[in-house]
Design an enzyme around this catalytic site. Structure first.
Site, PDB file in Angstrom:
ATOM      1  CB  ALA A   1      -4.779  -7.587   3.100  1.00  0.00           C
ATOM      2  CG  ASN A   2       0.534 -10.372   4.479  1.00  0.00           C
ATOM      3  OD1 ASN A   2       0.841 -10.636   5.889  1.00  0.00           O
ATOM      4  ND2 ASN A   2       0.007 -11.437   3.815  1.00  0.00           N
ATOM      5  CB  CYS A   3       0.155  -3.843   3.998  1.00  0.00           C
ATOM      6  SG  CYS A   3      -0.079  -3.202   5.741  1.00  0.00           S
ATOM      7  CB  ALA A   4       0.187  -6.674  -0.840  1.00  0.00           C
TER       8      ALA A   4
ATOM      9  CB  SER B   1      -0.906   0.039   1.229  1.00  0.00           C
ATOM     10  OG  SER B   1      -2.030  -0.980   1.041  1.00  0.00           O
TER      11      SER B   1
END
Lengths: 141, 408
Positions: free
Chosen positions: B361-364, B117
């Site tokens: 989502a692991n910031c993706a 992100s």
């Protein structure tokens, strides 16, 4: 009445409501209230649909993707509040939130199968999951 | 070797039972880093922008010394090209905001759906404000950038290519030098920024060899503190950026008509008091990396991944677990236990096996467009992890059907 010491049974109840929820998918009733329950701390994302008539819950459903705790708690809770008045729902929510945070319960009858979350108070990060759908329904009050 | 390495990280002394597999989010902190910060805060604590007395000047000298260490670490041409920020997010925001006045309607910014992100949101914001467009770069079957296809995606409107060196979910390593060569041959004016947040502690980064224009990274991924990062850029390009943060330390004067004159690089892009204690700490992290050598870190982490893959095959874990990146050597493993939400698995790993792993989502946020799932469990290795810890993970995954045992 569920034997709350029978952990295998309690696990079965969670798995049943997680893998085969009673109230999925959404009914898409045009007269319903739609509420989004999106976690701020993880990827859990549910949508809850409630049909109210004369301050009473007449139809419930939900959809979305979430963990076993969030999904099962939503399904069990919706089952519990169907055909109840908002006042009765409010009493259940208050009792359930006390139960989630402390592990104490004044009335097991009131929270019904939600008793399966008896150990959540030991895992503070999972309380968010166990009340994800419930918190948005609280907004109906 | 690793028992000695573990002794360098106080986390393990305080949590001897824990298996830390989340270094891709944040690495653990070296005791020398913590000691250096504590030492600064207890024996100094002065503002490096104040040089009227010795303590302040000492802090300023340290700031500039660590800047030179970063220059050496990434082989930059000039120390002034190293800008200290609060982390990768601020680094990329500094670039995206700083370059905004050069971006016009219909200009194109190329990135992949695997970006974190922090390498997506600043550019989404930029195109909203300028009328430019974001275009998705095509990925090859191994999830790296398809260089041949990239050639065809470049046109006269292409202004910026902003990509990860190593992606934070699948751990795919892009051949940055090859990409730069292809892109610059077509149009040398295209700006290439590389997000090195995931590679800074696991890959050798030589900005001159890579030929890139900008890179960014955070120090909390490299055995150091939160709240410090770096934006590096080629001097001439960096000098054209409009400051993102206006305030003290970055201006030379403000006249009676409220016109201001900026300082030169690096100060003009470093508005406000820097995170000086983290800079003291980062010096120690760089010393650690220089002593142990990145090639040895890479070798150890690659061995852990290979060992994990071998055990997965032996135990036939593929039958009940979808693994998404066992085919690469990155110290990251991404997977989903079939029919189980990642958060239920991370809770299981934590509560039953003391394994700290990341789920979600692991910031993706756009990874769904690449592997077809939005959320997954991520395991990430670092220099302090051991083969015995991988064995614990294998045992945990072998028993993953018991995931509810930690709830009840």
């Amino acid at each position: 009445m569920i034997n709350i010491d029978d952990d295998a049974l309690l696990r079965q109840i969670i798995v049943k409501h997680f893998t085969k929820p009673l109230y999925k998918p959404l009914k898409n009733n045009p007269n319903s209230i739609i509420m989004e329950a999106k976690s701020n701390t993880c990827a859990d994302e549910l949508v809850v649909e409630i049909l109210l008539k004369n301050q009473s819950i007449k139809q419930v459903s939900f959809d979305g993707t979430a963990c076993a705790v969030a999904t099962a708690s939503a399904d069990i809770f919706l089952n519990l509040i169907l055909n109840k008045t908002l006042k009765e729902v409010n009493a259940i929510i208050e009792e359930y939130q006390l139960f989630l945070n402390t592990g104490d319960c004044n009335s097991i009858d009131l929270i019904g199968d939600l008793i399966v979350f008896k150990n959540i108070h030991n895992q503070k990060n999972r309380i968010i999951c166990a009340e994800l759908a419930i918190k948005v329904i609280k907004n109906l009050q | 070797m690793n028992k000695n390495i573990k002794n360098l990280f106080p986390f393990f002394k305080n949590n001897p039972e824990k298996v830390y597999f989340d270094s891709a989010a944040s690495s653990l902190k070296l005791s020398k880093v913590i000691e250096a910060e504590r030492n600064f805060l207890t024996t100094n604590g002065a503002n490096p922008h104040v040089t009227d007395y010795e303590k302040g000047f000492e802090a300023l000298e340290k700031l500039n010394y660590v800047r030179s260490l970063v220059r050496n670490m990434i082989n930059a041409c000039k120390t002034e090209e190293v800008i200290f920020t609060s982390g990768t997010t601020q680094s990329i925001n500094t670039l995206a905001n700083g370059i905004a006045e050069f971006i016009k309607k219909d200009d194109e910014i190329l990135l992949t759906e695997l970006e974190h992100s922090s390498n997506m949101m600043p550019w989404i914001n930029l195109v909203k404000n300028t009328g430019a467009k974001i275009k998705k770069i095509t990925l090859a079957d191994d999830f790296t950038i398809d260089i041949n296809d990239l050639k065809n995606q470049i046109n006269k409107n292409t202004k910026i290519i902003t990509i990860s060196h190593v992606t934070n979910t699948l751990g795919t390593k892009n051949d940055i030098a090859a990409i730069v060569k292809v892109v610059k041959n077509i149009n040398s004016g295209i700006i290439i920024h590389v997000d090195c947040a995931q590679s800074i502690a696991h890959e050798v980064i030589d900005v001159q060899n890579l030929g890139v224009d900008f890179i960014s990274f955070s120090t909390h991924k490299i055995y150091s503190s939160f709240g410090l990062g770096v934006l590096w850029g080629k001097y001439d390009l960096l000098d054209k950026l409009k400051p993102f943060l206006f305030g003290g330390g970055m201006n030379l004067k403000i006249d009676s008509d409220f016109n201001y004159k900026l300082k030169s690089l690096p100060d003009k892009l470093e508005g406000g008091t820097p995170n000086i204690q983290a800079i003291y700490g980062f010096e120690q992290a760089i010393n650690f990396i220089n002593k142990i050598k990145l090639k040895n870190i890479i070798s150890h982490e690659t061995s852990l991944k290979k060992y994990f893959v071998q055990k997965v095959n032996e135990k036939k874990l593929n039958c009940k677990i979808d693994f998404y990146n066992l085919n690469n050597n990155s110290p990251i493993i991404l997977f989903n236990v079939k029919g189980v939400n990642p958060q239920d698995i991370t809770t299981f790993l934590d509560k039953k096996y003391n394994i700290l792993a990341r789920g979600g989502a692991n910031c993706a946020r756009r990874i769904n467009g690449v592997i077809g799932v939005e959320i997954a469990v991520r395991i990430s290795f670092a220099i302090y992890n051991t083969f015995e810890e991988v064995d614990i993970l294998i045992e945990a995954l072998s028993n993953s059907e018991d995931f509810l045992s930690t709830i009840i």
